[in-house]
Design a protein around this motif. Structure first.
Motif, short mmCIF file in Angstrom:
data_model
loop_
_atom_site.label_atom_id
_atom_site.label_comp_id
_atom_site.label_asym_id
_atom_site.label_seq_id
_atom_site.Cartn_x
_atom_site.Cartn_y
_atom_site.Cartn_z
N UNK A 1 -37.45 -14.69 -18.18
CA UNK A 1 -38.37 -14.02 -19.12
C UNK A 1 -37.61 -13.34 -20.25
N UNK A 2 -36.39 -13.82 -20.52
CA UNK A 2 -35.61 -13.28 -21.63
C UNK A 2 -36.09 -13.87 -22.96
N UNK A 3 -36.06 -13.04 -23.99
CA UNK A 3 -36.33 -13.51 -25.34
C UNK A 3 -35.55 -12.67 -26.33
N UNK A 4 -34.93 -13.33 -27.29
CA UNK A 4 -34.26 -12.62 -28.38
C UNK A 4 -35.12 -12.79 -29.62
N UNK A 5 -35.51 -11.68 -30.22
CA UNK A 5 -36.40 -11.72 -31.37
C UNK A 5 -35.63 -11.70 -32.69
N UNK B 1 -42.82 -20.42 -10.71
CA UNK B 1 -42.09 -21.28 -11.63
C UNK B 1 -40.60 -20.93 -11.59
N UNK B 2 -39.78 -21.96 -11.44
CA UNK B 2 -38.34 -21.73 -11.40
C UNK B 2 -37.71 -21.80 -12.78
N UNK B 3 -38.36 -22.49 -13.70
CA UNK B 3 -37.81 -22.62 -15.04
C UNK B 3 -38.18 -21.45 -15.91
N UNK B 4 -37.70 -21.45 -17.16
CA UNK B 4 -38.02 -20.37 -18.10
C UNK B 4 -39.52 -20.27 -18.35
N UNK B 5 -40.00 -19.04 -18.47
CA UNK B 5 -41.40 -18.80 -18.80
C UNK B 5 -41.62 -19.07 -20.29
N UNK B 6 -42.86 -19.36 -20.69
CA UNK B 6 -43.15 -19.64 -22.11
C UNK B 6 -43.24 -18.37 -22.94
N UNK B 7 -42.14 -17.62 -22.97
CA UNK B 7 -42.15 -16.30 -23.60
C UNK B 7 -42.40 -16.36 -25.10
#
Length: 204
Positions: free
Chosen positions: A74-78, A28-34
């Protein structure tokens, strides 16, 4: 951090390979469903995203754009304000100097209330400034530097490059909001106040 994780990420390429395997090959080239994943926290990793968008691993710039792009998916800000690399099985904290993305290009379509400003980030994300991707502004430093940010996804924002900030300001207009003259940016039928006109004129 688990021993298994440590053994897999002794260099940037090893980390990328581990992430790709966990994402079923990384096709997948787009953002993952993190936002849908809730893995265990595995500790901190010596990765930093500098203000100019450059990724560093153990103090060395990651030279391969494809590696930085993979990590960015796979970035995510919580809610705790921290930024993580998140896969289905691991959650690793990294450092971000300012914002994880940089807005580097902008397109405009339409006119007046129908005007749409589209922004592209250094990682290839393209968003239309509006309700789903709002602008916000900060004034910082001794020189009162204007710093615009656009929400890209989740809680992740892109900081406008200095050159693009000048371009953005060119689209500003004077409007009256709640009885006060404001300098604002219009896109997708919404207004995003930058500052009071009185303050802007004082700084000119």
């Amino acid at each position: 951090m688990t021993d298994r994780t440590t053994s897999q990420i002794n260099d940037a390429q090893g980390l990328a390979s581990a992430i790709a395997r966990q994402l079923e090959g990384g096709g997948k080239r787009g953002p993952a469903p993190v936002e849908k994943w809730d893995p265990a926290f595995c500790g901190d990793l010596d990765i930093e995203i500098r203000r100019d968008g450059t990724w560093f691993y153990c103090g060395t710039a990651i030279g391969r754009a494809a590696l930085a792009h993979l990590f960015s998916t796979v970035l995510r800000k919580d809610a705790d304000g921290e930024t993580y690399l998140v896969t289905p099985v691991e959650k690793i904290r990294i450092r971000v100097e300012d914002a994880p993305f940089v807005a580097v290009a902008m397109d405009i379509s339409g006119e007046g209330d129908q005007k749409i400003l589209s922004v592209r980030t250094n990682m290839g994300d393209v968003v239309e400034i509006g309700g789903d991707h709002p602008l916000r502004f900060e004034i910082s430093g001794e020189n009162a530097e204007l710093k615009p940010y656009v929400l890209v996804r989740g809680r992740l924002e892109a900081l406008f490059s200095r050159a693009l900030t000048y371009d953005l300001v060119e689209f500003g207009e004077e409007v009256v909001i709640e009885g006060e003259a404001m300098f604002a940016i219009r896109s997708c039928g919404q207004l995003f106040p930058v500052m009071e006109m009185a303050k802007l004129e004082k700084g000119l």
